[in-house]
Design an enzyme around this catalytic site. Sequence first.
Site, PDB file in Angstrom:
ATOM      1  N   CYS A 121      -4.024   0.562  -2.564  1.00  0.00           N
ATOM      2  CA  CYS A 121      -3.908  -0.690  -1.818  1.00  0.00           C
ATOM      3  C   CYS A 121      -2.775  -1.551  -2.368  1.00  0.00           C
ATOM      4  CB  CYS A 121      -5.214  -1.475  -1.919  1.00  0.00           C
ATOM      5  SG  CYS A 121      -6.551  -0.845  -0.901  1.00  0.00           S
ATOM      6  N   CYS A 137     -10.701  -3.779  -4.192  1.00  0.00           N
ATOM      7  CA  CYS A 137      -9.652  -4.676  -4.706  1.00  0.00           C
ATOM      8  C   CYS A 137     -10.232  -6.019  -5.144  1.00  0.00           C
ATOM      9  CB  CYS A 137      -8.554  -4.855  -3.666  1.00  0.00           C
ATOM     10  SG  CYS A 137      -7.492  -3.392  -3.538  1.00  0.00           S
ATOM     11  N   GLU A 176      -2.914  -4.677  -3.136  1.00  0.00           N
ATOM     12  CA  GLU A 176      -3.370  -5.540  -4.229  1.00  0.00           C
ATOM     13  C   GLU A 176      -3.333  -4.787  -5.555  1.00  0.00           C
ATOM     14  OE1 GLU A 176      -4.783  -4.926  -1.360  1.00  0.00           O
ATOM     15  OE2 GLU A 176      -5.902  -6.644  -0.574  1.00  0.00           O
ATOM     16  N   ASN A 210       0.840  -1.199   0.000  1.00  0.00           N
ATOM     17  CA  ASN A 210       0.000   0.000   0.000  1.00  0.00           C
ATOM     18  C   ASN A 210       0.873   1.247   0.000  1.00  0.00           C
ATOM     19  OD1 ASN A 210       0.610  -0.828   2.691  1.00  0.00           O
ATOM     20  ND2 ASN A 210      -1.115   0.314   3.518  1.00  0.00           N
ATOM     21  N   CYS A 214      -9.929  -5.425   0.297  1.00  0.00           N
ATOM     22  CA  CYS A 214     -11.096  -4.542   0.436  1.00  0.00           C
ATOM     23  C   CYS A 214     -12.038  -4.776  -0.745  1.00  0.00           C
ATOM     24  CB  CYS A 214     -10.659  -3.081   0.501  1.00  0.00           C
ATOM     25  SG  CYS A 214     -10.155  -2.387  -1.096  1.00  0.00           S
ATOM     26  N   GLU A 234       0.225   5.110   0.721  1.00  0.00           N
ATOM     27  CA  GLU A 234      -0.700   6.146   1.172  1.00  0.00           C
ATOM     28  C   GLU A 234      -0.226   7.524   0.720  1.00  0.00           C
ATOM     29  OE1 GLU A 234      -1.245   5.446   5.378  1.00  0.00           O
ATOM     30  OE2 GLU A 234      -2.400   3.610   4.987  1.00  0.00           O
TER      31      GLU A 234
HETATM   32  N1  THU Z   1      -5.264  -1.750   2.485  1.00  0.00           N
HETATM   33  C1  THU Z   1      -4.680  -2.505   1.509  1.00  0.00           C
HETATM   34  O1  THU Z   1      -3.569  -2.200   1.044  1.00  0.00           O
HETATM   35  N2  THU Z   1      -5.353  -3.592   1.072  1.00  0.00           N
HETATM   36  C2  THU Z   1      -6.561  -3.985   1.538  1.00  0.00           C
HETATM   37  O2  THU Z   1      -7.189  -4.855   0.965  1.00  0.00           O
HETATM   38  C3  THU Z   1      -7.104  -3.369   2.756  1.00  0.00           C
HETATM   39  C4  THU Z   1      -6.565  -2.010   3.049  1.00  0.00           C
HETATM   40  C5  THU Z   1      -4.546  -0.556   2.955  1.00  0.00           C
HETATM   41  C6  THU Z   1      -5.180   0.746   2.520  1.00  0.00           C
HETATM   42  C7  THU Z   1      -4.664   1.689   3.581  1.00  0.00           C
HETATM   43  O3  THU Z   1      -3.379   2.148   3.164  1.00  0.00           O
HETATM   44  C8  THU Z   1      -4.502   0.825   4.807  1.00  0.00           C
HETATM   45  O4  THU Z   1      -4.520  -0.514   4.370  1.00  0.00           O
HETATM   46  C9  THU Z   1      -5.587   1.015   5.854  1.00  0.00           C
HETATM   47  O5  THU Z   1      -6.837   0.868   5.303  1.00  0.00           O
END
Ligand code: THU
Length: 138
Positions: free
Chosen positions: A58, A94, A60, A47, A91, A49
């Site tokens: 994300c 994704c 994925e 991920n 999520c 941010e």
């Molecule tokens: N996140 C992912 O990278 N993949 C997921 O499937 C769930 C959430 C990340 C997004 C964000 O940077 C952090 O987790 C908190 O939500």
Amino acid sequence: MSVAQDIRPDLIGAARAVRENAHAPYSGFRVGAAILAGSGAIYRGCNVENAAYPEGTCAEAGALAAMVAAGERVIAAVAVIADSPDPVPPCGGCRQKLAEFAGGDVPVTLATTAGASRVVLLGDLLPGAFRSLHLGRP
Ligand code: THU
């Protein structure tokens, strides 16, 4: 649905390793993802941010972008890992992104950094996925 025999330690290991590169200063929740593609190659993502929160991506999505950038279009298996109390699932967004290149029978390994893991099928994570066929496309 759990499919224990499909657990892929190599895929989990790849996701665990790339998670170290996650940029998650806002949530503090670092995620790693690995995709086993049709060729047998493994693509990784973490991920990323952003100070403008909705612009974050994300793990994925990163792995998927790496796979497509390499010229591949078929997902054979997926693994996702995070420091979560329970094996972390993709999520909702994704799940849809993965479904573009994966059938419902593709195993998705959900893992924790503490060593827990379980396997679910993409079709169980996203039943009734909206697909290209709904657009009248192959
Ligand atoms: N996140 C992912 O990278 N993949 C997921 O499937 C769930 C959430 C990340 C997004 C964000 O940077 C952090 O987790 C908190 O939500």
